[in-house]
Scaffold this motif. Structure first.
Motif, PDB file in Angstrom:
ATOM      1  N   GLN A  37      38.870  23.895  36.429  1.00 16.52           N
ATOM      2  CA  GLN A  37      38.853  24.219  37.852  1.00 16.52           C
ATOM      3  C   GLN A  37      40.271  24.359  38.390  1.00 16.52           C
ATOM      4  O   GLN A  37      40.575  25.305  39.120  1.00 16.52           O
ATOM      5  N   VAL A  38      41.158  23.458  38.024  1.00 12.84           N
ATOM      6  CA  VAL A  38      42.553  23.537  38.464  1.00 12.84           C
ATOM      7  C   VAL A  38      43.216  24.786  37.890  1.00 12.84           C
ATOM      8  O   VAL A  38      43.902  25.517  38.601  1.00 12.84           O
ATOM      9  N   LEU A  39      42.989  25.059  36.608  1.00 13.00           N
ATOM     10  CA  LEU A  39      43.645  26.198  35.965  1.00 13.00           C
ATOM     11  C   LEU A  39      43.193  27.536  36.525  1.00 13.00           C
ATOM     12  O   LEU A  39      43.997  28.448  36.701  1.00 13.00           O
ATOM     13  N   LEU A  40      41.913  27.677  36.810  1.00 10.39           N
ATOM     14  CA  LEU A  40      41.361  28.978  37.185  1.00 10.39           C
ATOM     15  C   LEU A  40      41.293  29.226  38.690  1.00 10.39           C
ATOM     16  O   LEU A  40      40.894  30.305  39.117  1.00 10.39           O
ATOM     17  N   THR A  41      41.686  28.244  39.487  1.00 10.43           N
ATOM     18  CA  THR A  41      41.699  28.436  40.941  1.00 10.43           C
ATOM     19  C   THR A  41      43.054  28.988  41.364  1.00 10.43           C
ATOM     20  O   THR A  41      44.097  28.479  40.967  1.00 10.43           O
ATOM     21  N   ALA A  42      43.017  30.043  42.146  1.00 11.00           N
ATOM     22  CA  ALA A  42      44.253  30.645  42.656  1.00 11.00           C
ATOM     23  C   ALA A  42      44.720  29.875  43.888  1.00 11.00           C
ATOM     24  O   ALA A  42      43.913  29.452  44.713  1.00 11.00           O
ATOM     25  N   GLN A  43      46.018  29.701  44.002  1.00 10.74           N
ATOM     26  CA  GLN A  43      46.559  29.041  45.187  1.00 10.74           C
ATOM     27  C   GLN A  43      46.229  29.895  46.403  1.00 10.74           C
ATOM     28  O   GLN A  43      46.346  31.109  46.381  1.00 10.74           O
ATOM     29  N   GLY A  44      45.750  29.241  47.451  1.00  8.50           N
ATOM     30  CA  GLY A  44      45.321  29.932  48.657  1.00  8.50           C
ATOM     31  C   GLY A  44      43.831  30.203  48.680  1.00  8.50           C
ATOM     32  O   GLY A  44      43.284  30.641  49.684  1.00  8.50           O
ATOM     33  N   GLU A  45      43.148  29.958  47.580  1.00 13.07           N
ATOM     34  CA  GLU A  45      41.713  30.208  47.482  1.00 13.07           C
ATOM     35  C   GLU A  45      40.897  29.151  48.234  1.00 13.07           C
ATOM     36  O   GLU A  45      39.818  29.443  48.727  1.00 13.07           O
ATOM     37  N   ARG A  57      45.479  33.291  36.673  1.00 11.87           N
ATOM     38  CA  ARG A  57      44.880  34.633  36.541  1.00 11.87           C
ATOM     39  C   ARG A  57      45.827  35.752  36.978  1.00 11.87           C
ATOM     40  O   ARG A  57      45.783  36.842  36.431  1.00 11.87           O
ATOM     41  N   LYS A  58      46.680  35.486  37.952  1.00 12.78           N
ATOM     42  CA  LYS A  58      47.597  36.543  38.396  1.00 12.78           C
ATOM     43  C   LYS A  58      48.623  36.895  37.321  1.00 12.78           C
ATOM     44  O   LYS A  58      49.161  37.996  37.315  1.00 12.78           O
ATOM     45  N   LEU A  59      48.869  35.992  36.376  1.00 18.93           N
ATOM     46  CA  LEU A  59      49.845  36.267  35.320  1.00 18.93           C
ATOM     47  C   LEU A  59      49.276  37.126  34.206  1.00 18.93           C
ATOM     48  O   LEU A  59      50.016  37.570  33.334  1.00 18.93           O
ATOM     49  N   VAL A  60      47.981  37.375  34.231  1.00 22.35           N
ATOM     50  CA  VAL A  60      47.379  38.257  33.235  1.00 22.35           C
ATOM     51  C   VAL A  60      47.958  39.666  33.368  1.00 22.35           C
ATOM     52  O   VAL A  60      48.068  40.399  32.396  1.00 22.35           O
ATOM     53  N   PHE A  61      48.385  40.032  34.575  1.00 27.41           N
ATOM     54  CA  PHE A  61      48.944  41.358  34.818  1.00 27.41           C
ATOM     55  C   PHE A  61      50.429  41.440  34.465  1.00 27.41           C
ATOM     56  O   PHE A  61      50.996  42.520  34.439  1.00 27.41           O
ATOM     57  N   ALA A  62      51.051  40.298  34.209  1.00 28.35           N
ATOM     58  CA  ALA A  62      52.468  40.286  33.831  1.00 28.35           C
ATOM     59  C   ALA A  62      52.608  40.725  32.380  1.00 28.35           C
ATOM     60  O   ALA A  62      51.664  40.622  31.597  1.00 28.35           O
ATOM     61  N   PRO A  63      53.760  41.227  31.992  1.00 34.32           N
ATOM     62  CA  PRO A  63      53.957  41.636  30.598  1.00 34.32           C
ATOM     63  C   PRO A  63      53.778  40.449  29.654  1.00 34.32           C
ATOM     64  O   PRO A  63      54.179  39.331  29.975  1.00 34.32           O
ATOM     65  N   ASN A 120      41.437  23.842  24.984  1.00 32.46           N
ATOM     66  CA  ASN A 120      41.954  25.200  24.813  1.00 32.46           C
ATOM     67  C   ASN A 120      41.207  26.112  25.768  1.00 32.46           C
ATOM     68  O   ASN A 120      39.975  26.126  25.774  1.00 32.46           O
ATOM     69  N   VAL A 121      41.952  26.869  26.561  1.00 34.95           N
ATOM     70  CA  VAL A 121      41.359  27.788  27.528  1.00 34.95           C
ATOM     71  C   VAL A 121      41.999  29.154  27.335  1.00 34.95           C
ATOM     72  O   VAL A 121      43.222  29.266  27.260  1.00 34.95           O
ATOM     73  N   GLU A 122      41.170  30.177  27.287  1.00 32.97           N
ATOM     74  CA  GLU A 122      41.673  31.543  27.211  1.00 32.97           C
ATOM     75  C   GLU A 122      41.328  32.247  28.510  1.00 32.97           C
ATOM     76  O   GLU A 122      40.172  32.274  28.922  1.00 32.97           O
ATOM     77  N   VAL A 123      42.333  32.808  29.156  1.00 32.06           N
ATOM     78  CA  VAL A 123      42.154  33.490  30.440  1.00 32.06           C
ATOM     79  C   VAL A 123      42.321  34.988  30.198  1.00 32.06           C
ATOM     80  O   VAL A 123      43.344  35.437  29.691  1.00 32.06           O
ATOM     81  N   THR A 124      41.286  35.738  30.563  1.00 30.86           N
ATOM     82  CA  THR A 124      41.341  37.199  30.477  1.00 30.86           C
ATOM     83  C   THR A 124      40.788  37.779  31.762  1.00 30.86           C
ATOM     84  O   THR A 124      40.260  37.066  32.604  1.00 30.86           O
ATOM     85  N   LEU A 125      40.860  39.087  31.877  1.00 24.96           N
ATOM     86  CA  LEU A 125      40.271  39.740  33.043  1.00 24.96           C
ATOM     87  C   LEU A 125      38.962  40.355  32.714  1.00 24.96           C
ATOM     88  O   LEU A 125      38.581  40.657  31.674  1.00 24.96           O
TER      89      LEU A 125
END
Length: 125
Positions: A37-45, A57-63, A120-125
């Motif tokens: 929950q902490v990892l997948l919640t965006a600040q301001g949500e 999640r916003k870093l998925v768009f970073a190189p 282990n957590v994998e974050v994708t879009l």
């Protein structure tokens, strides 16, 4: 120190049999749910807690680079240490940014039990 008697299940649910909040009976599962929950919640949500979350999640768009992995590692460590310090002690965080996904490995100690665990957590879009 013992585990709490009542832990609300995440995601939030109603127990159909009791007509009340569903509770998570396994304390280890409860802790893993809180970490996710902490990892997948965006600040301001969260309205009443605008600083809650790691915003990974916003870093998925970073190189996919060592810089992105290092930033992710810092965000994860700070968020978990800030929001779950009374439940876990973060021992180690490692992050790998691979193409469109971020692989997060967290080693932590459950304070109430004194046992070391891994997630282990994998974050994708």
């Amino acid at each position: 120190m013992t585990a709490p008697l009542h832990a609300i299940r995440y995601p939030f649910a109603i127990d159909a049999g009791a007509g009340a909040l569903a509770e998570e009976s396994d304390y280890e599962t409860y802790i893993r749910q809180l970490i996710r929950q902490v990892l997948l919640t965006a600040q301001g949500e969260r309205i009443n807690r605008p600083d809650f979350g790691a915003g990974i999640r916003k870093l998925v768009f970073a190189p996919a680079s060592p810089t992105t992995a290092s930033l992710s590692q810092t965000l994860v460590y700070q968020a978990l240490s800030n929001w779950l310090a009374n439940l876990i002690r973060v021992e180690q965080v490692s992050v790998a940014a691979i193409e469109e996904r971020i692989q997060i490995n967290v080693a932590y100690t459950v304070v109430a039990q004194g046992e070391r665990r891994f997630l282990n957590v994998e974050v994708t879009l």
